[in-house]
Design an enzyme around this catalytic site. Sequence first.
Site, PDB file in Angstrom:
ATOM      1  N   CYS A   1       5.550  10.632  -1.092  1.00 18.92           N
ATOM      2  CA  CYS A   1       6.067  12.044  -1.502  1.00 18.92           C
ATOM      3  C   CYS A   1       7.767  11.796  -1.109  1.00 18.92           C
ATOM      4  O   CYS A   1       8.164  10.917  -0.609  1.00 18.92           O
ATOM      5  CB  CYS A   1       5.500  13.439  -1.447  1.00 18.92           C
ATOM      6  SG  CYS A   1       3.962  13.485  -1.443  1.00 18.92           S
TER       7      CYS A   1
ATOM      8  N   VAL B   1       6.318 -12.775  -6.618  1.00 21.45           N
ATOM      9  CA  VAL B   1       7.413 -13.178  -7.385  1.00 21.45           C
ATOM     10  C   VAL B   1       7.999 -14.427  -6.808  1.00 21.45           C
ATOM     11  O   VAL B   1       8.176 -14.331  -5.338  1.00 21.45           O
ATOM     12  CB  VAL B   1       8.361 -11.842  -7.386  1.00 21.45           C
ATOM     13  CG1 VAL B   1       8.895 -11.518  -6.190  1.00 21.45           C
ATOM     14  CG2 VAL B   1       9.353 -12.129  -8.425  1.00 21.45           C
TER      15      VAL B   1
ATOM     16  N   ASP C   1      -4.364  14.627   3.275  1.00 19.37           N
ATOM     17  CA  ASP C   1      -3.909  14.187   4.376  1.00 19.37           C
ATOM     18  C   ASP C   1      -2.938  15.285   5.130  1.00 19.37           C
ATOM     19  O   ASP C   1      -2.873  15.636   6.056  1.00 19.37           O
ATOM     20  CB  ASP C   1      -3.568  12.797   4.792  1.00 19.37           C
ATOM     21  CG  ASP C   1      -2.270  12.478   3.921  1.00 19.37           C
ATOM     22  OD1 ASP C   1      -2.350  13.009   2.765  1.00 19.37           O
ATOM     23  OD2 ASP C   1      -1.412  11.784   4.311  1.00 19.37           O
TER      24      ASP C   1
ATOM     25  N   SER D   1       1.346  -4.699   2.798  1.00 20.77           N
ATOM     26  CA  SER D   1       2.400  -5.772   2.668  1.00 20.77           C
ATOM     27  C   SER D   1       2.520  -6.166   4.199  1.00 20.77           C
ATOM     28  O   SER D   1       1.857  -5.827   5.194  1.00 20.77           O
ATOM     29  CB  SER D   1       3.778  -5.275   2.540  1.00 20.77           C
ATOM     30  OG  SER D   1       4.786  -6.214   2.998  1.00 20.77           O
ATOM     31  N   GLY D   2       2.912  -7.574   4.363  1.00 19.57           N
ATOM     32  CA  GLY D   2       2.869  -8.161   5.844  1.00 19.57           C
ATOM     33  C   GLY D   2       4.143  -8.081   6.543  1.00 19.57           C
ATOM     34  O   GLY D   2       4.318  -8.511   7.362  1.00 19.57           O
TER      35      GLY D   2
END
Length: 628
Positions: free
Chosen positions: A2, A291, A101, A365-366
């Site tokens: 948010c 990409v 949460d 993501s890494g």
Amino acid sequence: MCGICGVIGTGGVPSPADEAAVLRMSSAMVHRGPDDHGEFRAPGVLLGARRLSIIDVDGGHQPFTDDSGRVTAVQNGEIYNHDELRHQLEGVGHRFTSRCDTEVIPHLYRRHGLDFAHRLRGMFAIALWDDDHDRAVLVRDRMGIKPLYYARVADRLVFASELKCIVSSGLAPLDLDFEAISAYLELGFFPGARTPFANVSKLPAGHRLVVEGGRHRVEQWWEYPLPSPGPTGPGVRHYAEGLLEELDEAVRLRLMSDVPFGAMLSGGLDSSLVVALMAPRLADPVKTFSVGFTEDHDGNELPVARRVAEMFGCDHHEVEMSMTTDTPDFPALAWHLDEPVADLSALGFFALCGIASKEVTMALSGQGADELLGGYRKHRMAAFTDRSRVLPRLGGLVGGRVAGALPDTWGRVVQSLAAGDPGSRVLAMSALPTFGREALTGGLAAVPPGAARRAVETHASRLPRTVGALPATLYLDAQLALVDSMLHYFDRMSMAHSLEVRVPFLDHRVVEYCATIPARFKVHGSVTKYALKVAAEGLLPPDVIHRRKVGFFRQATGRWFASQVGGVLEEVLLDPGARYTRFLDRSAVQGALRAAQASGEESAQRGLIALLVLELWLSQCLPRASAT
């Protein structure tokens, strides 16, 4: 996921002006939360929230008030252990109305007071109001994954998830901070609590801000771990197994979602390992997104990403772009960046998030493994410094005389070897070329030299003198460029597409474990991220594990720069009405542009890209935000 905003310390029921300001701030970040919005009003406070629904889509409306009716909270982020916390709180009598949460936060504060954040595992920026104590509390997560800005304005404190929201409030003075701008031009990002404005600050990672009794104070509630290597006896496999165990648990926790999700897959070790840990836990194929840029040539990792996706049966999506034919919209990029960052990797990540957002609402993501485990060229250089006794002394003798005569990369190597302290070493390897004092005018000329060094020293001063070059460099990288450059653009580029990106490598337990791994198991000879590569054995093929590190869009930067001399670079930087000319001589910029074109040196190009993004922010983004 948010966006939050608010006005605190209004001295009574919020005025119509305060309400209008919060409405403008909320509207300026609708991209962060297009699904819902809410407000909370009480004497002394006005909170606003935009919601991107991830957990309990139907029942997660913010703000949330605890069952006593006395504590109210809003949140930007995700709490991954919220189920466990809810169960504990229910066991001592707390009652909940949703599975969201965010609802655990006011209950947790009610139970534990200001120390409540220690029990959270996740990424978050939180604002809460304690009616019993007339107290407001702002909290930012340990690693600074989620942003939070604030400004003190007379008897009010204004806060928001994005800088443009503070501008759009119309409440904060917008005088430029030239100390911060000087540091930005050398680092390529605004470090620590600094922003482009003298009266607006970032709440630093791992800090909280408490407002009560008409005053506010900033306190550190979590400290980034100092290097604390474990026993020297166990071999690399011992640490690799521990690392994999912590990372696997971090991935498991981040699969919590009530909406479709996937993974960013570059084809490199870090993102490939995240996918390898995700796939066995899911009944459906992992949706993966990649990409590539044609200008990267052999650095284009699309074929490798495609092969990893096939290996794990992923539902793979990819796009290949050209930086010369697919002309990026730089004003739009600067707007979404929110605060200038001099890294064209943001362009690629913006495109990647656009692809992913068409299919999912959340992705893993890494990001972060390089800063924790030693993935960059400068980390190899730091490790070499630790191993060698002769060359660093030789570098100290000749560094100042020969570094300037060498090509950029080798000059940085010599400067790094000559560095006598961790801060100097980081600046030698990472800082951008600066304009001479004769080119500075106005407020920038009044700033004493060394703004970037002063920013680095706020962290470097905490390091013991005995710490090695590699642990010191990793420690500084994780609190400077990682937070204020990489995580900054990760957040802004993903949220521009209303996409949540989760980063399991930056789970605080993974971070704390990595601090215990001996330096020789991070960079081993010329092998970077050694412990992680050992951990990945059996999960990924050897050629993926040991593939040469390719920086996202790094190889394409030079080609893009050459193609844009005469294009957007000259159009923006040599515009007679450019805003930067209030503090920097235009002819010096023109000379730097020609020199960078002739030399082709990456650092010189990045220095001008830093000025390009700053100018777009000054001339286009700032007026646009002020007009909302």
